[in-house]
Design a protein around this motif. Structure first.
Motif, short mmCIF file in Angstrom:
data_model
loop_
_atom_site.label_atom_id
_atom_site.label_comp_id
_atom_site.label_asym_id
_atom_site.label_seq_id
_atom_site.Cartn_x
_atom_site.Cartn_y
_atom_site.Cartn_z
N GLY A 1 0.82 -1.20 0.00
CA GLY A 1 0.00 0.00 0.00
C GLY A 1 0.86 1.25 0.00
N THR B 1 -1.01 5.30 6.15
CA THR B 1 -1.51 4.60 4.97
C THR B 1 -2.65 5.38 4.34
OG1 THR B 1 -3.05 3.29 6.35
CG2 THR B 1 -0.88 2.35 5.91
N GLU B 2 -2.87 5.14 3.05
CA GLU B 2 -3.96 5.83 2.37
C GLU B 2 -5.33 5.32 2.83
OE1 GLU B 2 -2.28 7.48 -1.86
OE2 GLU B 2 -3.30 5.54 -1.88
N GLU B 3 -5.38 4.05 3.22
CA GLU B 3 -6.64 3.45 3.62
C GLU B 3 -6.66 3.22 5.13
OE1 GLU B 3 -7.03 -0.18 1.50
OE2 GLU B 3 -7.13 0.77 -0.47
N PHE B 4 -7.85 3.30 5.71
CA PHE B 4 -8.01 2.91 7.09
C PHE B 4 -7.96 1.38 7.17
CE2 PHE B 4 -9.78 7.14 7.24
CZ PHE B 4 -9.44 7.60 8.50
N ARG B 5 -7.23 0.88 8.17
CA ARG B 5 -7.06 -0.57 8.36
C ARG B 5 -6.73 -1.22 7.02
NH1 ARG B 5 -11.56 -3.13 11.93
NH2 ARG B 5 -10.51 -1.93 13.54
N SER B 6 -5.62 -0.81 6.46
CA SER B 6 -5.17 -1.27 5.14
C SER B 6 -4.72 -2.72 5.20
CB SER B 6 -4.01 -0.39 4.66
OG SER B 6 -2.87 -0.61 5.47
N GLU B 7 -4.39 -3.27 4.03
CA GLU B 7 -3.89 -4.65 4.01
C GLU B 7 -2.53 -4.75 4.70
OE1 GLU B 7 -1.94 -5.50 -0.28
OE2 GLU B 7 -4.11 -5.25 -0.32
N ARG C 1 -9.67 1.29 13.83
CA ARG C 1 -9.62 1.39 12.37
C ARG C 1 -8.84 2.65 12.02
NH1 ARG C 1 -13.01 3.67 8.58
NH2 ARG C 1 -13.11 2.59 6.56
N CYS D 1 2.03 4.84 1.29
CA CYS D 1 2.15 5.46 2.61
C CYS D 1 2.88 6.81 2.49
CB CYS D 1 2.94 4.58 3.57
SG CYS D 1 2.25 2.94 3.86
N GLN E 1 -5.16 4.73 10.32
CA GLN E 1 -4.23 4.78 9.20
C GLN E 1 -2.78 4.75 9.67
OE1 GLN E 1 -6.46 8.45 7.68
NE2 GLN E 1 -5.61 7.65 5.77
#
Length: 230
Positions: free
Chosen positions: A22, A211-217, A193, A24, A195
């Protein structure tokens, strides 16, 4: 696990097989002591300026901001007036308050642990020497943490231009029994949840990634690794 499409892109572009990946960013690097900066060779501590194309895109987007803000406010009003989510909103506010307390308590409002002599501090000094782009594509593999980015800052096509800029061994070396050089850590163990993610080094020092997403991979990978180690 990383999606099949992302895995294909990572394999084709970087030649590695990802377990998670992901984009960051890091926060503003604080100014180190003058002697530390000189010893490191006066490296850049800021990303390059936004390219002209990116500046043009930002300029074109500015007139749309009031409209976007209005839509956001209307959406929020709809939630308040028409949806029975009072309990969810209260829990979200409580989680946000607890998260803020933990961030302050653990010093996670900083970009790194603060020790310029530590592995994280030394790596942070070289961050923008590796690439002047403001983001890093962080890839977790079976035995490495790989950082990729375009060599120079770009406004579009970041995946197309990216290349590996740093490799950090991860996991335990079965022959020497040494600790991992670095690992990805969710400081909240999946409870929130968020980032926020840590790139943690063998000596305990760390760099805070967003990270760009909350609770990312990447978060999910870190949680899986924690369970496996335990």
């Amino acid at each position: 696990m990383t999606s099949r499409g992302n895995q294909r892109m990572i394999t084709d572009r970087l030649g590695i097989r990802a377990e998670a990946a992901g984009w960051c960013t890091i926060g503003k690097i604080p100014d180190p002591p003058a002697e530390v900066l000189r010893a490191a060779g006066e490296p850049p501590l800021r990303p390059a300026a936004m390219p002209p194309l990116g500046m043009l895109g930002t300029a074109l987007a500015v007139p749309l901001l009031p409209f976007v803000t209005l839509l956001s406010l209307l959406d929020r009003l709809r939630e308040v007036l028409f949806e029975n989510n009072g309990d969810e909103n209260r829990r979200a506010r409580e989680d946000e308050a607890r998260l803020k307390i933990l961030v302050d308590k653990q010093g996670l409002d900083r970009v790194f642990d603060g020790n310029w002599s530590g592995e994280a501090g030394q790596f942070l000094l070289r961050w923008y020497s590796h690439s002047s782009h403001h983001q890093r594509f962080v890839v977790a593999t079976e035995n490495e943490i790989v950082l990729a980015a375009p060599p120079r800052r770009v406004s579009v096509g970041r995946e197309k231009h990216m290349e590996i800029v740093a490799r950090l061994p991860a996991g335990t070396d079965s022959t020497s029994g040494t600790d991992s050089t670095a690992q990805l850590v969710d400081p909240f163990h999946g409870e929130f949840r968020s980032q926020l993610l840590l790139l943690k080094f063998r000596d305990g020092s760390w760099i805070r990634l967003t990270t760009e997403e909350f609770r990312s991979e990447l978060h999910m990978h870190a949680i899986r690794q924690l369970r496996t180690d335990n």
